[in-house]
Design a protein around this motif. Structure first.
Motif, PDB file in Angstrom:
ATOM      1  N   THR A  92      10.042  -0.514  15.251  1.00 39.54           N
ATOM      2  CA  THR A  92       9.914  -1.740  14.203  1.00 39.54           C
ATOM      3  C   THR A  92       9.760  -1.180  13.098  1.00 39.54           C
ATOM      4  N   GLU A  93       9.071   0.029  12.781  1.00 35.47           N
ATOM      5  CA  GLU A  93       8.576   0.385  11.269  1.00 35.47           C
ATOM      6  C   GLU A  93       9.892   0.964  10.995  1.00 35.47           C
ATOM      7  N   MET A  94      10.770   1.464  11.519  1.00 33.31           N
ATOM      8  CA  MET A  94      12.119   2.038  11.204  1.00 33.31           C
ATOM      9  C   MET A  94      12.917   0.825  10.462  1.00 33.31           C
ATOM     10  N   GLY A  95      12.964  -0.201  11.332  1.00 34.30           N
ATOM     11  CA  GLY A  95      13.669  -1.124  10.833  1.00 34.30           C
ATOM     12  C   GLY A  95      13.096  -1.955   9.368  1.00 34.30           C
ATOM     13  N   GLU A  96      11.801  -1.798   9.398  1.00 36.42           N
ATOM     14  CA  GLU A  96      11.204  -2.288   7.930  1.00 36.42           C
ATOM     15  C   GLU A  96      11.685  -1.421   7.071  1.00 36.42           C
ATOM     16  N   GLU A 154       6.235 -10.847   1.731  1.00 40.85           N
ATOM     17  CA  GLU A 154       6.071 -11.586   3.217  1.00 40.85           C
ATOM     18  C   GLU A 154       7.390 -11.154   3.790  1.00 40.85           C
ATOM     19  N   GLY A 155       6.932 -10.395   5.106  1.00 45.00           N
ATOM     20  CA  GLY A 155       8.028  -9.884   5.920  1.00 45.00           C
ATOM     21  C   GLY A 155       8.543  -8.437   5.455  1.00 45.00           C
ATOM     22  N   GLN A 156       7.890  -7.907   4.332  1.00 44.57           N
ATOM     23  CA  GLN A 156       8.471  -6.585   3.973  1.00 44.57           C
ATOM     24  C   GLN A 156       7.070  -5.751   3.577  1.00 44.57           C
ATOM     25  N   LEU A 157       7.314  -4.491   4.020  1.00 47.31           N
ATOM     26  CA  LEU A 157       6.343  -3.446   3.609  1.00 47.31           C
ATOM     27  C   LEU A 157       6.075  -3.234   2.229  1.00 47.31           C
ATOM     28  N   SER A 158       5.023  -2.550   1.753  1.00 47.13           N
ATOM     29  CA  SER A 158       4.756  -2.222   0.407  1.00 47.13           C
ATOM     30  C   SER A 158       5.312  -0.749   0.260  1.00 47.13           C
ATOM     31  N   VAL A 190       6.145   2.407   2.863  1.00 50.57           N
ATOM     32  CA  VAL A 190       7.450   3.107   3.228  1.00 50.57           C
ATOM     33  C   VAL A 190       7.168   4.337   3.123  1.00 50.57           C
ATOM     34  N   CYS A 191       7.065   4.751   1.952  1.00 49.66           N
ATOM     35  CA  CYS A 191       6.977   6.180   1.661  1.00 49.66           C
ATOM     36  C   CYS A 191       6.085   6.965   2.591  1.00 49.66           C
ATOM     37  N   PRO A 241       6.795  -6.574 -11.704  1.00 49.30           N
ATOM     38  CA  PRO A 241       6.909  -5.059 -11.618  1.00 49.30           C
ATOM     39  C   PRO A 241       7.363  -4.788 -10.349  1.00 49.30           C
ATOM     40  N   GLY A 242       8.422  -3.815 -10.623  1.00 52.21           N
ATOM     41  CA  GLY A 242       9.081  -2.964  -9.484  1.00 52.21           C
ATOM     42  C   GLY A 242      10.292  -3.778  -8.900  1.00 52.21           C
ATOM     43  N   THR A 243      10.502  -4.819  -9.373  1.00 56.26           N
ATOM     44  CA  THR A 243      11.381  -5.660  -8.876  1.00 56.26           C
ATOM     45  C   THR A 243      13.043  -5.387  -9.510  1.00 56.26           C
ATOM     46  N   GLY A 244      12.968  -4.952 -10.691  1.00 55.50           N
ATOM     47  CA  GLY A 244      14.395  -4.851 -11.134  1.00 55.50           C
ATOM     48  C   GLY A 244      14.992  -6.003 -11.828  1.00 55.50           C
TER      49      GLY A 244
END
Length: 265
Positions: free
Chosen positions: A4-8, A34-38, A42-43, A217-220
């Protein structure tokens, strides 16, 4: 890192293409959505993964024609001491699956009922001219990845260069390449609108970032009129351009250097 974490992690990388343990240049880490890791999570998941988990992640990405590369602070400028920069890049040795389509490019550049061939010409010309601004005017080779922070241009400059290119084509008359003649049918604000769409495509892909207004911030995703903003190449953008030069444009370099013999008439 479980499945699950790998998919995220993969979902995050597919969205942003890069992640930094400690972002440089004053950029804030991307927060969880929502539905996404920070970005921090991830790092941490990649850093803490076991050898078997890293291998599984590599295999998962390879199935999509992708490769995750990691860089330390001493590898390129802009990576903070103690940080690590992860970049998701197409693997030149693997075939890209059909899900990576050109549809976003066609939709972004389309103004009327142009054919895909015409839209591809617009993209190609703008991509080449952008690289003229990022590389040629700085006397910089595609392999000069470490100089990415000095590579900047404005949308106005790119639009002006495109206009000059079209004037050159018009001057050729009937000698102009047939595939490029559709570009000469531009009207009004076509050039500015296509430049804006092209630059925003590059920013959404993480290849450029706006220096004056980074938007969220951070979205590009920069706000405002992208035509007047100053854009800087990202490390991801420089890495991808280097890879493109090595694996897709090497034959042109060889031709320019006279290493390819002319075909007999």
């Amino acid at each position: 890192m479980n499945m699950t974490e790998m998919g995220e992690v993969v979902a995050y990388l597919l969205r942003y293409r890069s992640a930094e343990r400690a972002p440089g240049g004053g950029r804030k880490r991307r927060a969880a959505r929502e539905g996404q890791l920070s970005e921090r999570d991830v790092c941490a998941l990649i850093d803490d993964a076991s050898d078997l988990e890293r291998e599984a992640l590599r295999d998962f990405l390879a199935g999509q024609g992708l490769r995750l590369k990691a860089f330390e602070s001493g590898d390129y400028p802009g990576i903070a001491p103690g940080s690590r920069y992860y970049a998701l890049l197409p693997d030149p040795e693997l075939e890209q699956p059909p899900l990576y389509t050109r549809e976003p490019v066609f939709e972004a550049l389309k103004l009327r009922q142009e054919s895909r061939a015409e839209l591809a010409q617009w993209y190609l010309q703008l991509w080449l001219l952008m690289h003229t601004l990022l590389y040629t005017r700085y006397n910089r080779a595609l392999s000069d990845v470490s100089r990415y922070q000095e590579a900047t241009f404005s949308g106005v400059e790119l639009a002006e260069l495109m206009r000059e290119q079209l004037e050159t084509l018009r001057g050729l008359g009937e000698a102009a390449p047939e595939a490029s003649r559709g570009l000469l049918e531009e009207r009004g604000e076509d050039i500015s609108r296509r430049v804006r769409a092209f630059v925003e495509l590059q920013a959404r892909a993480g290849l450029l970032e706006a220096l004056r207004d980074l938007g969220e911030p951070g979205t590009g995703d920069a706000g405002g009129d992208s035509g007047g903003e100053v854009w800087q190449q990202t490390l991801l953008g420089a890495l991808e351009s280097e890879q493109t030069g090595l694996h897709q444009l090497a034959h042109l370099q060889a031709l320019a250097e006279g290493r390819i013999a002319e075909e007999p008439a």
